[in-house]
Design a protein around this motif. Sequence first.
Motif, PDB file in Angstrom:
ATOM      1  N   ARG A 119      12.212  23.455  26.605  1.00 58.78           N
ATOM      2  CA  ARG A 119      13.246  22.473  26.932  1.00 58.78           C
ATOM      3  C   ARG A 119      14.298  23.071  27.863  1.00 58.78           C
ATOM      4  NH1 ARG A 119      14.377  21.216  22.095  1.00 58.78           N
ATOM      5  NH2 ARG A 119      16.026  22.739  21.765  1.00 58.78           N
ATOM      6  N   SER A 120      14.752  24.282  27.566  1.00 65.63           N
ATOM      7  CA  SER A 120      15.793  24.900  28.384  1.00 65.63           C
ATOM      8  C   SER A 120      15.284  25.223  29.780  1.00 65.63           C
ATOM      9  CB  SER A 120      16.302  26.171  27.698  1.00 65.63           C
ATOM     10  OG  SER A 120      16.918  25.873  26.465  1.00 65.63           O
ATOM     11  N   ALA A 121      14.029  25.654  29.884  1.00 64.91           N
ATOM     12  CA  ALA A 121      13.461  25.955  31.195  1.00 64.91           C
ATOM     13  C   ALA A 121      13.430  24.711  32.072  1.00 64.91           C
ATOM     14  CB  ALA A 121      12.061  26.536  31.030  1.00 64.91           C
ATOM     15  N   PHE A 122      13.023  23.595  31.494  1.00 68.93           N
ATOM     16  CA  PHE A 122      13.007  22.357  32.276  1.00 68.93           C
ATOM     17  C   PHE A 122      14.413  21.975  32.723  1.00 68.93           C
ATOM     18  CE2 PHE A 122      13.550  17.782  32.544  1.00 68.93           C
ATOM     19  CZ  PHE A 122      12.561  17.423  33.445  1.00 68.93           C
ATOM     20  N   ARG A 123      15.396  22.068  31.817  1.00 69.60           N
ATOM     21  CA  ARG A 123      16.749  21.674  32.176  1.00 69.60           C
ATOM     22  C   ARG A 123      17.338  22.592  33.245  1.00 69.60           C
ATOM     23  NH1 ARG A 123      16.956  16.498  31.103  1.00 69.60           N
ATOM     24  NH2 ARG A 123      16.921  15.975  28.877  1.00 69.60           N
ATOM     25  N   ILE A 124      16.986  23.861  33.220  1.00 67.80           N
ATOM     26  CA  ILE A 124      17.467  24.779  34.262  1.00 67.80           C
ATOM     27  C   ILE A 124      16.905  24.371  35.620  1.00 67.80           C
ATOM     28  CG2 ILE A 124      17.309  27.156  35.084  1.00 67.80           C
ATOM     29  CD1 ILE A 124      17.401  28.004  32.103  1.00 67.80           C
ATOM     30  N   VAL A 125      15.604  24.090  35.656  1.00 65.85           N
ATOM     31  CA  VAL A 125      14.996  23.657  36.918  1.00 65.85           C
ATOM     32  C   VAL A 125      15.609  22.334  37.368  1.00 65.85           C
ATOM     33  CG1 VAL A 125      12.838  22.935  38.008  1.00 65.85           C
ATOM     34  CG2 VAL A 125      12.853  24.885  36.452  1.00 65.85           C
ATOM     35  N   GLN A 126      15.786  21.413  36.450  1.00 60.16           N
ATOM     36  CA  GLN A 126      16.337  20.101  36.804  1.00 60.16           C
ATOM     37  C   GLN A 126      17.741  20.231  37.382  1.00 60.16           C
ATOM     38  OE1 GLN A 126      17.660  17.447  33.626  1.00 60.16           O
ATOM     39  NE2 GLN A 126      16.432  15.809  34.539  1.00 60.16           N
TER      40      GLN A 126
ATOM     41  N   GLY B  23       9.934  18.895  28.838  1.00 61.39           N
ATOM     42  CA  GLY B  23       9.642  20.318  28.982  1.00 61.39           C
ATOM     43  C   GLY B  23       9.015  20.600  30.330  1.00 61.39           C
ATOM     44  N   LEU B  24       8.464  21.791  30.476  1.00 60.39           N
ATOM     45  CA  LEU B  24       7.885  22.191  31.754  1.00 60.39           C
ATOM     46  C   LEU B  24       6.711  21.307  32.155  1.00 60.39           C
ATOM     47  CD1 LEU B  24       7.996  26.094  31.494  1.00 60.39           C
ATOM     48  CD2 LEU B  24       9.508  24.585  32.785  1.00 60.39           C
TER      49      LEU B  24
ATOM     50  N   CYS C   7       0.397  28.345  28.888  1.00 54.97           N
ATOM     51  CA  CYS C   7       0.162  28.113  27.467  1.00 54.97           C
ATOM     52  C   CYS C   7       1.425  27.542  26.837  1.00 54.97           C
ATOM     53  CB  CYS C   7      -0.242  29.420  26.777  1.00 54.97           C
ATOM     54  SG  CYS C   7       0.926  30.763  27.006  1.00 54.97           S
ATOM     55  N   PRO C   8       1.313  26.947  25.662  1.00 55.71           N
ATOM     56  CA  PRO C   8       2.492  26.348  25.008  1.00 55.71           C
ATOM     57  C   PRO C   8       3.589  27.378  24.765  1.00 55.71           C
ATOM     58  CG  PRO C   8       0.474  25.607  23.948  1.00 55.71           C
ATOM     59  CD  PRO C   8       0.074  26.701  24.891  1.00 55.71           C
ATOM     60  N   LEU C   9       4.838  26.935  24.928  1.00 47.90           N
ATOM     61  CA  LEU C   9       6.012  27.773  24.723  1.00 47.90           C
ATOM     62  C   LEU C   9       6.790  27.268  23.520  1.00 47.90           C
ATOM     63  CD1 LEU C   9       7.221  27.937  28.420  1.00 47.90           C
ATOM     64  CD2 LEU C   9       6.393  29.878  27.105  1.00 47.90           C
ATOM     65  N   PRO C  10       7.638  28.108  22.929  1.00 48.08           N
ATOM     66  CA  PRO C  10       8.547  27.613  21.887  1.00 48.08           C
ATOM     67  C   PRO C  10       9.381  26.450  22.418  1.00 48.08           C
ATOM     68  CG  PRO C  10       8.569  30.002  21.928  1.00 48.08           C
ATOM     69  CD  PRO C  10       7.748  29.569  23.111  1.00 48.08           C
ATOM     70  N   ALA C  11       9.671  25.501  21.549  1.00 46.82           N
ATOM     71  CA  ALA C  11      10.313  24.259  21.983  1.00 46.82           C
ATOM     72  C   ALA C  11      11.633  24.511  22.704  1.00 46.82           C
ATOM     73  CB  ALA C  11      10.529  23.350  20.776  1.00 46.82           C
ATOM     74  N   GLU C  12      12.468  25.434  22.177  1.00 41.07           N
ATOM     75  CA  GLU C  12      13.775  25.626  22.796  1.00 41.07           C
ATOM     76  C   GLU C  12      13.659  26.267  24.176  1.00 41.07           C
ATOM     77  OE1 GLU C  12      13.102  29.210  20.081  1.00 41.07           O
ATOM     78  OE2 GLU C  12      12.673  27.069  20.125  1.00 41.07           O
ATOM     79  N   ILE C  13      12.658  27.130  24.366  1.00 41.69           N
ATOM     80  CA  ILE C  13      12.456  27.748  25.681  1.00 41.69           C
ATOM     81  C   ILE C  13      11.898  26.729  26.662  1.00 41.69           C
ATOM     82  CG2 ILE C  13      11.106  29.480  26.912  1.00 41.69           C
ATOM     83  CD1 ILE C  13      11.422  31.330  24.596  1.00 41.69           C
TER      84      ILE C  13
ATOM     85  N   GLU D 277      24.915  28.987  29.949  1.00 41.94           N
ATOM     86  CA  GLU D 277      25.034  28.873  28.494  1.00 41.94           C
ATOM     87  C   GLU D 277      23.665  28.764  27.834  1.00 41.94           C
ATOM     88  OE1 GLU D 277      26.558  25.179  26.986  1.00 41.94           O
ATOM     89  OE2 GLU D 277      27.653  26.223  25.395  1.00 41.94           O
ATOM     90  N   ARG D 278      22.781  27.961  28.413  1.00 43.24           N
ATOM     91  CA  ARG D 278      21.427  27.826  27.861  1.00 43.24           C
ATOM     92  C   ARG D 278      20.722  29.174  27.824  1.00 43.24           C
ATOM     93  NH1 ARG D 278      19.337  22.752  27.340  1.00 43.24           N
ATOM     94  NH2 ARG D 278      20.488  21.025  28.287  1.00 43.24           N
ATOM     95  N   VAL D 279      20.803  29.893  28.917  1.00 48.27           N
ATOM     96  CA  VAL D 279      20.122  31.183  28.982  1.00 48.27           C
ATOM     97  C   VAL D 279      20.749  32.169  28.004  1.00 48.27           C
ATOM     98  CG1 VAL D 279      19.557  33.136  30.480  1.00 48.27           C
ATOM     99  CG2 VAL D 279      19.392  30.802  31.354  1.00 48.27           C
ATOM    100  N   GLY D 280      22.082  32.156  27.896  1.00 50.80           N
ATOM    101  CA  GLY D 280      22.759  33.054  26.965  1.00 50.80           C
ATOM    102  C   GLY D 280      22.377  32.793  25.523  1.00 50.80           C
ATOM    103  N   LEU D 281      22.217  31.532  25.151  1.00 53.27           N
ATOM    104  CA  LEU D 281      21.827  31.205  23.780  1.00 53.27           C
ATOM    105  C   LEU D 281      20.441  31.727  23.441  1.00 53.27           C
ATOM    106  CD1 LEU D 281      23.172  27.544  23.481  1.00 53.27           C
ATOM    107  CD2 LEU D 281      24.068  29.576  22.358  1.00 53.27           C
TER     108      LEU D 281
END
Length: 386
Positions: free
Chosen positions: A296-303, A261-262, A288-294, A356-360
């Motif tokens: 995870r997706s935020a990290f993958r977008i940055v990566q 994650g972030l 602060c802590p984020l929902p797991a799917e957000i 796709e991640r952002v759209g979901l």
Amino acid sequence: MHAARLRRLPPGTWTALAWCAGIAYSFAVDIRLPGEVEPFRPLKVTHLMAAHWWTLAAATALALAGSVLLRRRPLPALTLLLAGSVLEAMALNSTEITFAQFLAAQVALAYIAATRERRAAFAAVGLTLGTLAGYALARLLLGYYIGTSTQLTVALTAAIAWLAGNWLRQNHERAAAVHAQAVTAERLRIARELHDSVAHSIGIIAIQSGAAKMVIGTRPAEARAALDAIETSSRETLSGLRRMLGALRQAGPVTAAPAPGLADLEGLAATTAAAGVQVDLRWQGPRCPLPAEIDRSAFRIVQEAVTNVVRHSGARRCLVSIEHTDRDLAIEIVDSGRGGHPAGAGAGYGLLGMRERVGLLDGDFTAGPRPGGGFRVAARLPVEAR
């Protein structure tokens, strides 16, 4: 434990028990308690003649044979059970096929409706109701009385048995479809994780190997450091591949290892810096802590965006900005490299995966060249609704 044992019993066991219960009921109704009015019965079971007993024995043999065949040949088995019901009614000189005489056939009907395809279920209910109607019609043509109300009641209970079995089958199909969708969604998630992880690691390895090749003769210490980074990155990638491929080989639900994650952005920046691209992290708002799917997706977008910078832009530095508000999470990755599409003329799996991640997550995504040069990737993920 007892309920589990009952569920493991073959369906023919239940029809055989239902048949025995119907026979026992036929004997039990002849018992008259003190004060009970003598009911009218054409013939008591205790007064049956030898021919009637032989007919009843044949009916029982047909019912038991149908019980044995029920799992393998359901429609022929139902036919045998219905024939047994007709013979039992004839042996007892009944004006109709009673509920007790039809109980085993109704159990078989419910089983067929619950476990077989719709065509077989419709054939079974048609055969069942046709037997009731045919028995009544045959008695009328022969000039005998029929029990119309009893026949209608038995037909109604047969229809209810079919509806109950059909409802069970539909529930099972719905649960199987939901399970299959969950497994497919999880496998697609693992495929996205696999692409993002491998693409980033291979990009880093390509850059480090190129750098090592250039300085191996003049600066062996730097070449050794690059080779060490290649070894570390390749080992981590192989370990992740083993975990994911092991999960994909499972026949049941797939569960991959926890995704980053972030909080892992510092490690990502360090790995990217070793490949020659400095990543400047800029945080705005509370961490602060984020929902797991957000998360995870935020990290993958940055990566993925940083991987594109390493592989395609030629820039030596990029800026990663993350702004967390009460309503959403904004992510921006910019560089001052060559600009243009990171994958050339095509869309590229990287950008498609990010979009796709952002759209979901019902967010907004943009990516394209900057007017002053370089490339910009921006995503906004809603947090408030989650």
